[in-house]
Design a protein around this motif. Structure first.
Motif, PDB file in Angstrom:
ATOM      1  N   SER A 133     -36.272   5.847 -47.776  1.00 27.75           N
ATOM      2  CA  SER A 133     -35.500   6.826 -47.028  1.00 27.75           C
ATOM      3  C   SER A 133     -35.735   6.644 -45.530  1.00 27.75           C
ATOM      4  O   SER A 133     -36.861   6.412 -45.089  1.00 27.75           O
ATOM      5  CB  SER A 133     -35.895   8.249 -47.437  1.00 27.75           C
ATOM      6  OG  SER A 133     -35.174   9.200 -46.679  1.00 27.75           O
ATOM      7  N   ASP A 134     -34.671   6.748 -44.762  1.00 30.42           N
ATOM      8  CA  ASP A 134     -34.765   6.596 -43.309  1.00 30.42           C
ATOM      9  C   ASP A 134     -35.137   7.893 -42.610  1.00 30.42           C
ATOM     10  O   ASP A 134     -35.435   7.889 -41.412  1.00 30.42           O
ATOM     11  CB  ASP A 134     -33.437   6.083 -42.754  1.00 30.42           C
ATOM     12  CG  ASP A 134     -33.147   4.667 -43.207  1.00 30.42           C
ATOM     13  OD1 ASP A 134     -33.822   3.746 -42.732  1.00 30.42           O
ATOM     14  OD2 ASP A 134     -32.256   4.486 -44.064  1.00 30.42           O
ATOM     15  N   VAL A 135     -35.087   9.007 -43.326  1.00 32.84           N
ATOM     16  CA  VAL A 135     -35.407  10.317 -42.758  1.00 32.84           C
ATOM     17  C   VAL A 135     -36.303  11.067 -43.726  1.00 32.84           C
ATOM     18  O   VAL A 135     -36.043  11.090 -44.936  1.00 32.84           O
ATOM     19  CB  VAL A 135     -34.135  11.141 -42.475  1.00 32.84           C
ATOM     20  CG1 VAL A 135     -34.497  12.500 -41.883  1.00 32.84           C
ATOM     21  CG2 VAL A 135     -33.203  10.394 -41.535  1.00 32.84           C
ATOM     22  N   ALA A 136     -37.364  11.671 -43.204  1.00 31.00           N
ATOM     23  CA  ALA A 136     -38.286  12.464 -44.006  1.00 31.00           C
ATOM     24  C   ALA A 136     -38.210  13.922 -43.559  1.00 31.00           C
ATOM     25  O   ALA A 136     -37.825  14.219 -42.441  1.00 31.00           O
ATOM     26  CB  ALA A 136     -39.712  11.953 -43.846  1.00 31.00           C
ATOM     27  N   GLY A 137     -38.603  14.810 -44.447  1.00 29.29           N
ATOM     28  CA  GLY A 137     -38.644  16.212 -44.100  1.00 29.29           C
ATOM     29  C   GLY A 137     -38.362  17.072 -45.324  1.00 29.29           C
ATOM     30  O   GLY A 137     -37.994  16.552 -46.382  1.00 29.29           O
TER      31      GLY A 137
END
Length: 447
Positions: A230-234
């Motif tokens: 994944s290119d974005v975490a959160g």
């Protein structure tokens, strides 16, 4: 990208009311006119520029706009303007890029207009359904004053009862990624229900198609999704057991299963913001050049529970006190990621836990309260969002050649982030807009 069509009117929000009551700076005249404005060049002068690139505000600046783009920037008196250019004196004002909400799900023009009233000129639709996708189509949405909406294809999901694309296998998911990329999707979104075992294949397909993968909300946390590609975490307050000390993971999961305390409280109580587990998460983010979407406003929303938030669950007085007591750990955690150079984004999570527009400003304020300088938060809200959406060549900073999408504020947001709400007018593709007293957008005419 695409713009949504106008669909109705919304009552004045807080930001709308500010705009409606604003006395425009010297040099503006005829605000509220509907007359067609012939394309012309405008020179905005005597303004302090906050360019979103991280440098200090530049007072006594001039910005030349023509054809929907920024043609020149320089010190007052140094910018040559073509004959016939309208000079707009913005003494005492501040000019900065339009905000980019990296996580919201607007569905109507009313919702988009509320975002624009908050200074948000671009928004990533993080959870578009198949029905909404088919209703919107892939064509243009007209030229009305609403934020640019960045959409991928319908969110990838598993099973049959899903608003997104129902997938039955990893192979079907991989094929769907390729289809969406061929259809021009700017990114691929993955719902939390997609099995973790599929994510590696999905991520590889996204890399082959050269589209970012957003798997930023995962049941049980985001570290495994990050490792999968994944290119974005959160979000930051994720409930991810891997971020806790090993001896605290079992007790945390037992408490969550028993429902004895809110999950975010149980998780923060056991978190060590500077511990080795967090260090490993920092390394994972930096090594993959991935971004972190904190969504602090969503994590703390239950303290206030806005009336128009879709899934906000009020806390009891004891639960509120418990969350307030452990909230400094959330602040320390975001400082740890920021201090190590992790790229942070600003997202409102509207309408899930925050109201339209207001949640974005709450998020910026929470980041500042956590100890991040306001100027850096403004960069997260502009430049970082553009980077993650592949739009930095067009938006996100005030630079020559970029689209003229910016805000003009009455006061300095770098001195007090709350001043980001004090919007005089919004410029989209070179056209300036403000609210009239009935809550409708009106073109600002410069004379």
């Amino acid at each position: 990208m695409r713009r949504a069509a106008m669909m109705g009117r919304r009552p004045l929000s807080t930001a709308s009311a500010i705009l409606a009551g604003t006395v425009l700076p010297g040099g503006l005249a005829g605000a509220g006119q509907d007359a067609f404005i012939t394309p012309q060049s405008e020179l905005f002068t005597n303004v302090t520029v906050i360019d979103g690139r991280g440098g200090p505000p530049r007072p006594s600046s001039a910005v030349l706009v023509w054809g929907g783009r920024i043609q020149d920037i320089g010190a007052q008196g140094s910018v040559a303007a073509p004959e016939g250019t309208v000079v707009v004196d913005l003494s005492g004002s501040y000019l900065l890029p339009g905000f980019i909400d990296a996580h919201a799900s607007p569905r109507t023009t009313e919702e988009l207009r509320a975002l624009l009233a908050a200074g948000i000129t671009g928004v990533r639709d993080g959870a578009i359904s198949l029905a909404a996708f088919e209703e919107r189509g892939r064509g243009g949405f007209g030229d009305d004053p609403v934020p640019v909406v960045y959409v991928g294809g319908p969110v990838l999901d598993s099973g049959s009862a899903t608003p997104g694309v129902a997938l039955e296998s990893e192979a079907a998911a991989v094929a769907e990624v390729a289809r969406q990329a061929a259809d021009g999707a700017g990114f691929v979104s993955v719902a939390s229900g997609v099995p973790l075992s599929w994510l590696v294949g999905i991520a590889r397909a996204a890399r082959r198609a050269e589209v970012p993968l957003w798997a930023d909300r995962r049941d049980g946390g985001w570290l495994l999704a990050l490792r999968a590609g994944s290119d974005v975490a959160g979000p930051l307050v994720s409930g991810d057991p891997e971020l806790l000390p090993e001896n605290e993971r079992g007790p945390f999961e037992a408490l969550v299963e028993a429902g004895q305390v809110p999950a975010q409280v149980a998780w923060l109580e056991r978190l060590e913001p500077q511990g080795p587990e967090v260090d490993r998460a920092v390394t994972a983010l930096l090594s993959s050049d991935s971004a972190l979407l904190p969504l602090l406003a969503g994590a703390s929303a239950a303290l206030d529970c806005p009336a128009d938030a879709a899934t906000c669950t009020p806390l009891s007085n004891d639960e509120r006190s418990a969350l307030e007591a452990v909230w400094p750990k959330a602040e320390a955690l975001v400082r740890t990621f920021h201090g190590h150079g992790v790229r942070l984004l600003v997202g409102s999570d509207a309408p899930r836990t925050t109201p339209w527009g207001e949640g974005f400003h709450s998020e910026m304020q929470l980041l500042v309260e956590a100890g991040i300088p306001a100027l850096e938060v403004l960069g997260m809200a502009t430049r970082n969002g553009a980077i993650e959406l592949g739009q930095l060549h067009e938006r996100g900073t005030i630079e020559i050649g970029k689209r003229a999408d910016f805000l003009v504020l009455e006061a300095n947001p770098a001195a007090d982030i709350r001043n980001a709400r004090r919007i005089s007018f919004v410029v989209i593709d070179g056209d300036a807009w403000t609210f009239d007293r009935e809550g409708d957008w009106r073109r600002v005419r410069f004379n």
